[in-house]
Write a protein that holds these residues in place. Structure first.
Motif, PDB file in Angstrom:
ATOM      1  N   ASN A 230      34.106 -13.174 -47.840  1.00  0.00           N
ATOM      2  CA  ASN A 230      34.218 -13.469 -46.404  1.00  0.00           C
ATOM      3  C   ASN A 230      35.640 -13.239 -45.914  1.00  0.00           C
ATOM      4  OD1 ASN A 230      31.540 -14.151 -46.027  1.00  0.00           O
ATOM      5  ND2 ASN A 230      31.868 -16.313 -46.553  1.00  0.00           N
ATOM      6  N   THR A 231      36.612 -13.624 -46.754  1.00  0.00           N
ATOM      7  CA  THR A 231      38.005 -13.376 -46.377  1.00  0.00           C
ATOM      8  C   THR A 231      38.292 -11.883 -46.318  1.00  0.00           C
ATOM      9  OG1 THR A 231      38.663 -15.440 -47.459  1.00  0.00           O
ATOM     10  CG2 THR A 231      40.407 -13.854 -46.990  1.00  0.00           C
ATOM     11  N   LEU A 232      37.694 -11.144 -47.241  1.00  0.00           N
ATOM     12  CA  LEU A 232      37.858  -9.690 -47.253  1.00  0.00           C
ATOM     13  C   LEU A 232      37.328  -9.082 -45.949  1.00  0.00           C
ATOM     14  CD1 LEU A 232      38.527  -7.023 -48.711  1.00  0.00           C
ATOM     15  CD2 LEU A 232      36.277  -7.155 -49.799  1.00  0.00           C
ATOM     16  N   ARG A 233      36.167  -9.525 -45.511  1.00  0.00           N
ATOM     17  CA  ARG A 233      35.606  -9.026 -44.243  1.00  0.00           C
ATOM     18  C   ARG A 233      36.526  -9.367 -43.075  1.00  0.00           C
ATOM     19  NH1 ARG A 233      29.902  -8.239 -43.650  1.00  0.00           N
ATOM     20  NH2 ARG A 233      30.025  -9.365 -41.661  1.00  0.00           N
ATOM     21  N   LYS A 234      37.065 -10.585 -43.080  1.00  0.00           N
ATOM     22  CA  LYS A 234      37.952 -10.990 -41.987  1.00  0.00           C
ATOM     23  C   LYS A 234      39.210 -10.130 -41.954  1.00  0.00           C
ATOM     24  CE  LYS A 234      36.503 -15.838 -41.852  1.00  0.00           C
ATOM     25  NZ  LYS A 234      36.899 -17.247 -42.105  1.00  0.00           N
ATOM     26  N   ILE A 235      39.767  -9.857 -43.146  1.00  0.00           N
ATOM     27  CA  ILE A 235      40.976  -9.041 -43.192  1.00  0.00           C
ATOM     28  C   ILE A 235      40.679  -7.636 -42.676  1.00  0.00           C
ATOM     29  CG2 ILE A 235      42.657  -7.973 -44.739  1.00  0.00           C
ATOM     30  CD1 ILE A 235      42.411 -10.469 -46.512  1.00  0.00           C
ATOM     31  N   ALA A 236      39.530  -7.110 -43.059  1.00  0.00           N
ATOM     32  CA  ALA A 236      39.149  -5.773 -42.584  1.00  0.00           C
ATOM     33  C   ALA A 236      38.989  -5.757 -41.074  1.00  0.00           C
ATOM     34  CB  ALA A 236      37.859  -5.333 -43.273  1.00  0.00           C
ATOM     35  N   CYS A 237      38.362  -6.780 -40.530  1.00  0.00           N
ATOM     36  CA  CYS A 237      38.199  -6.878 -39.066  1.00  0.00           C
ATOM     37  C   CYS A 237      39.553  -7.030 -38.384  1.00  0.00           C
ATOM     38  CB  CYS A 237      37.294  -8.060 -38.712  1.00  0.00           C
ATOM     39  SG  CYS A 237      35.567  -7.844 -39.173  1.00  0.00           S
ATOM     40  N   PHE A 238      40.434  -7.818 -39.000  1.00  0.00           N
ATOM     41  CA  PHE A 238      41.771  -8.039 -38.458  1.00  0.00           C
ATOM     42  C   PHE A 238      42.528  -6.714 -38.346  1.00  0.00           C
ATOM     43  CE2 PHE A 238      46.254  -9.348 -39.040  1.00  0.00           C
ATOM     44  CZ  PHE A 238      46.371 -10.220 -37.968  1.00  0.00           C
ATOM     45  N   GLU A 239      42.490  -5.918 -39.423  1.00  0.00           N
ATOM     46  CA  GLU A 239      43.168  -4.624 -39.408  1.00  0.00           C
ATOM     47  C   GLU A 239      42.533  -3.675 -38.393  1.00  0.00           C
ATOM     48  OE1 GLU A 239      45.958  -3.789 -40.951  1.00  0.00           O
ATOM     49  OE2 GLU A 239      46.054  -5.870 -41.639  1.00  0.00           O
ATOM     50  N   ALA A 240      41.206  -3.743 -38.259  1.00  0.00           N
ATOM     51  CA  ALA A 240      40.516  -2.893 -37.275  1.00  0.00           C
ATOM     52  C   ALA A 240      40.948  -3.252 -35.861  1.00  0.00           C
ATOM     53  CB  ALA A 240      39.006  -3.034 -37.431  1.00  0.00           C
ATOM     54  N   CYS A 241      41.080  -4.533 -35.577  1.00  0.00           N
ATOM     55  CA  CYS A 241      41.510  -4.959 -34.235  1.00  0.00           C
ATOM     56  C   CYS A 241      42.928  -4.486 -33.944  1.00  0.00           C
ATOM     57  CB  CYS A 241      41.413  -6.479 -34.098  1.00  0.00           C
ATOM     58  SG  CYS A 241      39.724  -7.111 -34.015  1.00  0.00           S
ATOM     59  N   LYS A 242      43.778  -4.554 -34.944  1.00  0.00           N
ATOM     60  CA  LYS A 242      45.144  -4.059 -34.757  1.00  0.00           C
ATOM     61  C   LYS A 242      45.144  -2.574 -34.417  1.00  0.00           C
ATOM     62  CE  LYS A 242      47.962  -5.459 -38.098  1.00  0.00           C
ATOM     63  NZ  LYS A 242      48.384  -5.913 -39.454  1.00  0.00           N
ATOM     64  N   GLN A 243      44.299  -1.815 -35.102  1.00  0.00           N
ATOM     65  CA  GLN A 243      44.199  -0.391 -34.811  1.00  0.00           C
ATOM     66  C   GLN A 243      43.652  -0.146 -33.405  1.00  0.00           C
ATOM     67  OE1 GLN A 243      46.225   1.163 -36.942  1.00  0.00           O
ATOM     68  NE2 GLN A 243      44.718   2.780 -37.270  1.00  0.00           N
ATOM     69  N   LEU A 244      42.656  -0.918 -33.018  1.00  0.00           N
ATOM     70  CA  LEU A 244      42.084  -0.762 -31.676  1.00  0.00           C
ATOM     71  C   LEU A 244      43.152  -0.987 -30.613  1.00  0.00           C
ATOM     72  CD1 LEU A 244      38.649  -2.589 -32.103  1.00  0.00           C
ATOM     73  CD2 LEU A 244      38.980  -0.154 -31.666  1.00  0.00           C
ATOM     74  N   HIS A 245      44.026  -1.955 -30.847  1.00  0.00           N
ATOM     75  CA  HIS A 245      45.088  -2.195 -29.872  1.00  0.00           C
ATOM     76  C   HIS A 245      46.093  -1.057 -29.867  1.00  0.00           C
ATOM     77  CE1 HIS A 245      49.101  -3.972 -28.732  1.00  0.00           C
ATOM     78  NE2 HIS A 245      48.395  -4.113 -27.628  1.00  0.00           N
ATOM     79  N   ARG A 246      46.426  -0.556 -31.033  1.00  0.00           N
ATOM     80  CA  ARG A 246      47.412   0.533 -31.108  1.00  0.00           C
ATOM     81  C   ARG A 246      46.903   1.801 -30.429  1.00  0.00           C
ATOM     82  NH1 ARG A 246      48.322  -1.159 -37.301  1.00  0.00           N
ATOM     83  NH2 ARG A 246      49.877  -2.794 -36.965  1.00  0.00           N
ATOM     84  N   TYR A 247      45.583   2.003 -30.438  1.00  0.00           N
ATOM     85  CA  TYR A 247      45.010   3.181 -29.798  1.00  0.00           C
ATOM     86  C   TYR A 247      44.611   2.926 -28.340  1.00  0.00           C
ATOM     87  CZ  TYR A 247      44.847   6.294 -33.816  1.00  0.00           C
ATOM     88  OH  TYR A 247      45.186   7.144 -34.843  1.00  0.00           O
ATOM     89  N   GLY A 248      44.892   1.722 -27.844  1.00  0.00           N
ATOM     90  CA  GLY A 248      44.619   1.433 -26.442  1.00  0.00           C
ATOM     91  C   GLY A 248      43.200   1.004 -26.153  1.00  0.00           C
ATOM     92  N   ALA A 249      42.361   0.925 -27.189  1.00  0.00           N
ATOM     93  CA  ALA A 249      40.982   0.470 -26.959  1.00  0.00           C
ATOM     94  C   ALA A 249      40.948  -1.015 -26.639  1.00  0.00           C
ATOM     95  CB  ALA A 249      40.116   0.762 -28.187  1.00  0.00           C
ATOM     96  N   LEU A 250      41.930  -1.758 -27.132  1.00  0.00           N
ATOM     97  CA  LEU A 250      42.170  -3.136 -26.701  1.00  0.00           C
ATOM     98  C   LEU A 250      43.457  -3.134 -25.885  1.00  0.00           C
ATOM     99  CD1 LEU A 250      41.407  -5.256 -29.920  1.00  0.00           C
ATOM    100  CD2 LEU A 250      39.956  -4.969 -27.912  1.00  0.00           C
TER     101      LEU A 250
END
Length: 1405
Positions: free
Chosen positions: A616-636
């Motif tokens: 579960n922690t692994l999934r959260k970390i993966a989601c966390f990194e995905a959100c960071k990428q979404l922000h860097r690309y302007g999707a967030l």
């Protein structure tokens, strides 16, 4: 952290503002809360909310507007929001706002929250809302002066209370640059433990709460202090013997339920559902099975039967069984229904039998499984002497609450009038109750309309019903907090708290005893540690990686990232076959997780995350990194909101901007005298070509005006007897004397006044106010054309100088007489012409025989065309009844007039012609002259208005208002065209008539209107903007592009642009009415106001209201006008003038990575399309559905579909517009609707078997395509445009036609002709005027409007077979009704409408 970090100096404390009725312990708590952060630990009903209220009163001076600060009051349940807010409103004058999830606050932005903060001083909300707001930095923690936590015992783990404190409060507490709010917690039980701990364990939990809340606990020294103010309920134990359902019956029923469960799970496999839908359906079946087995084992057969009945009768939307499709819902309904039917066979069918007859017998036979239910009933009956009972029964399961209240209603009515209802949480996964319904039940409970509520734990917290005098725990309380709070619901003096416990259950008795003692233990520990300062928060214990946006302070945590990622994906484009969400590939052994985002996500493939710990922690970390990428690309965004949400909100806000529908109406400057010192006029002959036979002949007119006209003005008029053509020809220019101008104005004002008004009232006003000066006003002259034109000159000046009607001053003067000169009479007599007596005195016959006269005795105006020499006053007049009288007798009897000149010949008169709207294109032709048109008039009753003037001239002038109105419209169109030319150099010549067509709405009911140009302009605008956005935003998904396009092309946006360009002033939106026409020269100077538009002087003739959509339609029509005549370049230049910037340049299509072309048969598809791709991967992308999640193809067809939709729409519209140039605008629009629709495209895709090339992974789509193909034989030979089908087409099939068009467009360098050449053969045969069929729904609506039939609102229902729609029409006293069922509402409505249409036509109503 030491105590100093938590407290402030006494000098800084806000002044206390207690209420006069506050109790001593409330004042003590307030005093402590003013000095330091405090948790108020007091029993339920002790008035904790009042302490919070007094604290807010004390801080009111800091939060009262216009202060930027606020207070926030958090409550754990939605039902408590309004309750606590009402208390604050009652005891403070602060402005209180209320917020909960159903208000849509999750989609609010910073601007909306800013508005709320500007309006309110205290915000009452659930904690998840505040956490969301703080994480996105819609407002900041430092803006909060007071933060109140109701039921603060929840502050632990990842509860929003705990997250607010750890992520924000303690973060700011460590920084000297930030202020933190005063914290007030409120609880009746600070610990949620299940009991059994030692005192040290109790203190450890209390200390954790104090540390997390950075607050010290305040409580009373003993319960006795509160006992003086707060009634405590008496605890009573009610024991029952464990008695289960008979084993044989239970085994039989269990086997029955198991068989039905397996049967319906088999149904799931048979339907070949999507894996997610199948899993949800099977999970729901298991849940229902488990629920019913529980009822059988714990509650008995009758209550299990009631549970099945309850589940069968519930609406699908009220049952949260997971995300089920229609098939899943159908299977689940069948399961519940069959269980109910089977259980019904086990319930006594004797009509006389009732569950209330003998409860103990029912226990023995298994109807009531245990004596616990009987004990509950008997316990309630012990209180039957209390008429106004208020009882809450707490249960653990929702189904228990639902069936118990049903049982109680059936049982108790034999003993008293008590009513029972149930309340259950709305997030349980089984039953959803709306917040409104829950509040209604609570309110009925307060008012005594409901006596018993069977509830889950939702009512343990905060419900304030002071008249509640009985609480029963049907199921034991699971925690200390639950025990204390449920006991606290009994607020009335001498109330009871009943605990139902199984006999011999020592562990439950022991646990309840510890619960009872826990309150005193927690109070003692809190008091003994009151002086111990709060500990510093253990960063290691609460630390969590946080991603913080520097520019805004918005944050994402490890826990919030999962919800954020799923929320982002939920806002990506989807359809009925694919819901975008992240897909996780997890290697548990290696501890590696890779997230595959939906294909419409702009982020490139994410790198795998390695974490050897918890999955579960692994999934959260993966989601966390995905959100960071979404922000860097302007999707967030920097507020960490999906970009599409922000864009959508901005679009919505733009459409909600207020619109002022009142606009000026412009008048052409060419027809206005702009204080010119010269009387030079340009003369135009208006040749009137009469295309009908009539005894009066039309002759031309002459228009004299100050400005020159465009050459070639020619248009048609619709007279009441046929067509008339007006053709303008330039006849030169000359200057007129002042006297000539005044004479012309007087003549045209007089004649036009009588033609428009048909009375002399207005004429007198015209002549009295006649302005002979050179003041600015409407200035043009309409003059009669010489009958011998061009050989004998142009203007017939004789009638121009023949106005004889006296002004009011002359006619009212005692000395007024004939307005005809004596010299004229003498001259005529000298030449042997007779002189006749008129109302004006003696008048020469030469004037009378061609004149316009007024007869005061009846107020009528006539044209005189000669004499009736055989008739005089003594001649016979035939009456309608067959009798006859002399004219003398008639006028005597009818009007009381004595005719004195009996020998004078009567005049041959005709009623004056009516100036009509000859631009109206729906006029019915007159076949013959009305019988009353011709009249015989005694000369002595006539007063001359104009003489001499021929009847032909008068008749010709009756068309002048319509002619000039059309000229005004043309001039306004020309002015608008010049305004545009001022902005840019236009190479193409745009006909003024086209611009006028675009400015003319259907309401004018003229020969032309804007509809077809609007259709063309709409399609061009859509394409121009779509291709521009497609090229400009290569990383934006289809949803984002569509929203951006909507912001530019919506009615609100186009109307705003149109208003900024002053277009409403040019719009023609009303049917022409000659009575409202401004007669030139008559008071016209007072009607005009000057206004500058784009540097040009314009004249305004008043205000009018124009709807927003009308302005937008005109904008689109003007675009269509420029495109249709000047080409796309002209269209783009006009868009630029409007303020819409588009670029038609070709740019490379960058996708980041190449696509796998081996998955599609490229050669076969190229042969089918007749086009060879330069980049075949575009073809692969165009055929990839979003459900095809293989990483080999990083994109789906949605972007290409977006582009192809617009280009196909435009190409087909242009084709229809150019192929059928003479069709009516309405027919062009109908043909476009029939050609440009998803059903039409889907049918084309099926015909050429494009579905075989579609890349997808959706079982539902596969099934629907198969169903479509099964029905293909039914419509292959007859259906041409899709909506004739009685089945629904999967939208995906139509989408791929559009995506292929988009792919060809991009690949060919935006060569639209190649797109049309490739796609047109797939769509053949294209619609023609002969093959056009209206959509049945529209056709039925139009027939009902035309024939005044009553079309009722369609009724929609859902059953196992799909969605049923009933269409009903009342016509001719009969009802025509048809019900159709389909898998889509639109299809069912279409088929039902067609059936009703057919019935109406067959009946020939």
């Amino acid at each position: 952290m030491d105590a100093a970090a938590m407290e402030v100096d006494i000098d800084q404390h806000p002044p206390s503002d207690p209420l006069p009725f506050a109790r001593c312990y409330q004042l003590e708590a307030l005093d402590m809360a003013l000095k330091q952060n405090t948790i108020v630990y007091l029993e339920t009903g002790s008035g904790k909310t009042l302490i919070a209220t007094m604290l807010l009163r004390s801080y009111a001076y800091q939060i009262r507007k216009p202060s930027p600060y606020i207070a926030v009051f958090l409550v754990p349940k939605v039902v408590l929001v309004s309750q606590q807010a009402e208390v604050l409103k009652m005891h403070t004058d602060l402005k209180v706002g209320m917020y909960w999830g159903e208000m849509g606050v999750d989609f609010w932005n910073a601007a909306l929250w800013r508005q709320e903060i500007e309006k309110h001083e205290v915000l009452v909300m659930t904690p998840a809302i505040l956490l969301h707001v703080l994480r996105h930095r819609f407002f900041k923690m430092e803006m909060i002066k007071v933060l109140i936590f109701d039921e603060c015992q929840h502050a632990s783990g990842k509860h929003p209370y705990a997250c607010i404190m750890t992520e924000f409060y303690h973060h700011y507490l460590k920084s000297p640059n930030y202020e933190v709010p005063r914290i007030l917690g409120m609880t009746a039980s600070p610990i949620k433990t299940k009991g059994g701990q030692s005192e040290s364990e109790y203190w450890q939990k209390l200390q954790c709460l104090e540390t997390l809340m950075n607050s010290k606990i305040y409580t009373c020294e003993s319960e006795s202090v509160l006992a003086n103010y707060v009634p405590f309920s008496t605890i009573k134990y009610k024991s029952y013997q464990k008695m289960g359902i008979p084993r044989g019956l239970l085994a039989q029923l269990g086997a029955l339920l198991m068989r039905l469960k397996e049967k319906h799970k088999g149904e799931v496999a048979r339907y070949d559902l999507e894996k997610s839908a199948a899993d949800s359906t099977c999970k729901s079946i298991e849940q229902i099975y488990s629920t019913l087995m529980y009822c059988l084992e714990e509650l008995g057969l009758w209550l299990a039967w009631k549970a099945a009945d309850f589940l069968t009768r519930q609406e699908v939307e009220d049952l949260l069984w997971g995300k089920l499709d229609l098939t899943g819902e159908k299977i689940l309904r069948h399961f519940c229904s069959e269980v109910f039917q089977e259980l019904t066979t086990f319930v006594d069918s004797d009509a006389q039998w009732a569950i209330a007859d003998d409860n103990k017998l029912k226990v023995a036979t298994g109807y009531l499984a245990s004596s616990r239910v009987v004990t509950l009933i008997e316990s309630l009956l012990e209180y039957s002497h209390i008429k106004a009972i208020r009882c809450i029964i707490f249960v653990e399961r929702i189904i228990t609450a639902s069936v118990l209240h049903s049982l109680l209603n059936e049982l108790l009515h034999k003993h008293n009038s008590w009513r029972s209802k149930s309340i259950a949480g709305n997030s349980s996964g089984l039953l959803r109750q709306s917040r409104k319904l829950q509040q209604e039940i609570v309110e009925e409970f307060r008012e005594g309309k409901v006596n018993i509520i069977v509830a889950t734990s939702i009512l343990e917290e905060g419900l304030d019903v002071q008249s509640c005098n009985l609480v029963i725990r049907f199921d034991p309380a699971p925690t200390v907090s639950s025990f204390i709070q449920s006991r606290g619901r009994a607020r009335m003096q001498n109330s009871d708290f009943l605990l139902l416990v199984e006999s011999g259950d020592a562990s439950t008795y022991s646990r309840l005893g510890k619960f009872l003692a826990s309150g005193e233990i927690m109070r003692k520990l809190s008091l003994s540690h009151a002086s111990v300062p709060c500990q510093a928060l253990d960063d290691d214990l609460y630390s969590e990686e946080i991603y913080r946006v520097e520019s805004t302070g918005a944050v994402i945590t490890l826990c919030s990232s999962v919800e954020m990622l799923y929320f982002y994906c939920s806002r990506l484009p989807s359809d009925g076959y694919f819901k975008p969400m992240p897909r996780f590939d997890i290697d548990k052994e290696m501890g590696i997780c890779r997230i595959h985002m939906p294909k419409s996500c702009p982020v490139p493939p994410l790198r795998p995350i390695c974490w050897p710990g918890n999955i579960n922690t692994l999934r959260k970390i993966a989601c966390f990194e995905a959100c960071k990428q979404l922000h860097r690309y302007g999707a967030l965004t920097d507020d960490l909101i999906p970009d599409v949400v922000v864009e959508d909100k901005q679009t919505t806000n733009a459409e909600k901007e207020p619109y002022d529908d009142e606009h000026p109406a412009y008048f052409p400057t060419e027809l206005v005298n702009r204080l010119s010192k010269s009387n030079a006029y340009h003369f135009y002959v208006i040749q009137l070509l009469q295309q009908f036979s009539y005894d009066v002949r039309v002759q031309g007119l002459v228009l004299a005006m100050r400005s020159e006209l465009e050459p070639g003005i020619c248009f048609k008029l619709q007279a009441d007897r046929g067509m008339l053509t007006a053709n303008f020809k330039y006849a030169g220019s000359c200057s007129l004397t002042e006297e000539q101008v005044n004479c012309c104005r007087k003549f045209q004002s007089t004649l036009l006044s009588v033609l428009v008004e048909h009375n002399v009232t207005k004429l007198v006003e015209v002549l009295n106010s006649f302005n002979s000066g050179n003041s600015p006003g409407i200035d043009y002259l309409i003059l009669p054309l010489k009958s011998g034109y061009p050989n004998e000159g142009t203007v017939d000046w004789e009638p121009v100088a023949s106005v004889l009607f006296p002004s009011a001053e002359v006619s009212n003067s005692p000395s007024s007489g004939s307005n005809v000169s004596n010299e004229h009479i003498k001259g005529c007599c000298f030449h042997g012409r007779s002189c006749l007596v008129t109302k004006d005195g003696p008048v020469c016959s030469c004037l009378l025989q061609n004149s316009v006269v007024y007869t005061p005795h009846n107020g009528r105006i006539y044209c005189i065309s000669g004499f009736l020499n055989s008739l005089n006053a003594n001649s016979k007049l035939n009456m309608r009844d067959g009798s006859s009288v002399t004219y003398k007798q008639y006028y005597k009897e009818r009007y009381g007039i004595n005719l004195r000149c009996e020998e004078q010949s009567l005049l041959k008169g005709r009623h004056i012609f009516q100036a009509q709207n000859c631009l109206f294109w729906g006029r019915l032709r007159k076949e013959k002259e009305p019988s009353k048109a011709m009249v015989e008039l005694p000369p002595e009753l006539c007063q001359l208005i104009i003489a001499p003037i021929s009847i032909n001239t008068v008749y010709s002038y009756s068309f002048a208002p319509s002619i000039i109105h059309r000229l005004e419209s043309l001039l306004m169109a020309a002015n608008l065209k010049r305004m545009h030319l001022d902005h840019c150099v236009q190479n193409a010549v745009i006909p003024t008539t086209k611009v006028l067509e675009a400015l003319t709405t259907k309401q004018c009911q003229e020969e032309f209107h804007l509809e077809s140009l609007e259709t063309l302009g709409d399609s061009f605008l859509k394409y121009a903007v779509s291709q521009h956005l497609f090229k400009s935003y290569g990383n934006h998904h289809e949803g984002m592009l569509s929203i951006k396009r909507e912001r530019i092309t919506s009615n609100a946006a186009l109307c705003k642009l149109g208003c900024e360009c002053n277009l409403p002033g040019f719009i023609r939106d009303e049917q022409f009415d000659p009575k409202n026409w401004i007669i030139p020269g008559y008071k016209s100077q007072s009607l005009l106001n000057e206004e500058f538009v784009f540097g040009r002087k314009m004249y305004v003739v008043g205000k009018r209201k124009i709807k927003m959509k009308r302005v937008a339609d005109v904008v689109e029509a003007l675009i269509g006008a420029y495109v249709s005549t000047g080409g796309e370049t002209a269209g783009v230049m006009f868009l630029d003038w409007l303020g819409i910037k588009v670029d038609f340049g070709v740019s490379p299509y960058e996708r980041g990575s190449s696509l796998n072309e081996s998955l599609v048969n490229i050669k076969q598809l190229e042969a089918l399309l007749g086009y060879s791709f330069n980049d075949p991967s575009l073809l692969v992308e165009a055929l990839t559905h979003g459900s095809f999640m293989l990483p080999e193809i990083p994109r789906c067809y949605q972007r290409l579909e977006y582009l192809g939709d617009s280009v196909l729409d435009y190409l087909i519209t242009v084709h229809l517009y150019s192929t059928y140039p003479r069709l009516s605008p309405g027919l062009i629009t109908d043909m476009r609707s029939a050609s440009v629709n998803n059903d039409c495209y889907a049918l084309a895709a099926v015909k050429v078997e494009l579905h075989k090339h579609l890349l997808h992974a959706s079982q539902a789509l596969h099934r629907d395509i198969a169903n479509t193909l099964e029905n293909s034989d039914k419509f292959a030979s007859t259906i041409m445009y899709g909506w004739e089908s009685e089945t629904s087409f999967p939208k995906v099939l139509g989408d791929i036609i559009e995506s292929l068009a988009g792919a060809i467009l991009v690949d060919s360098g935006y060569n639209k002709q190649k797109v049309f050449d490739s796609i047109r053969p797939l769509l053949e045969p294209l619609v023609t005027p002969e093959t056009l069929q209206l959509h049945p729904v529209r056709e039925l609506n139009e027939i009902c409007q035309k024939e005044n039939y009553t079309l009722k609102k369609p009724t929609v229902s859902r059953d196992d077979n799909g969605i049923s729609v009933t269409v009903e029409v009342e016509a001719g006293g009969k009802i025509y009704r048809h019900t159709s069922c389909a898998d889509k509402k639109e299809t069912a409505k279409r088929v039902a409408s067609r059936a009703v249409l057919k019935s109406l036509k067959q009946a020939s109503v």
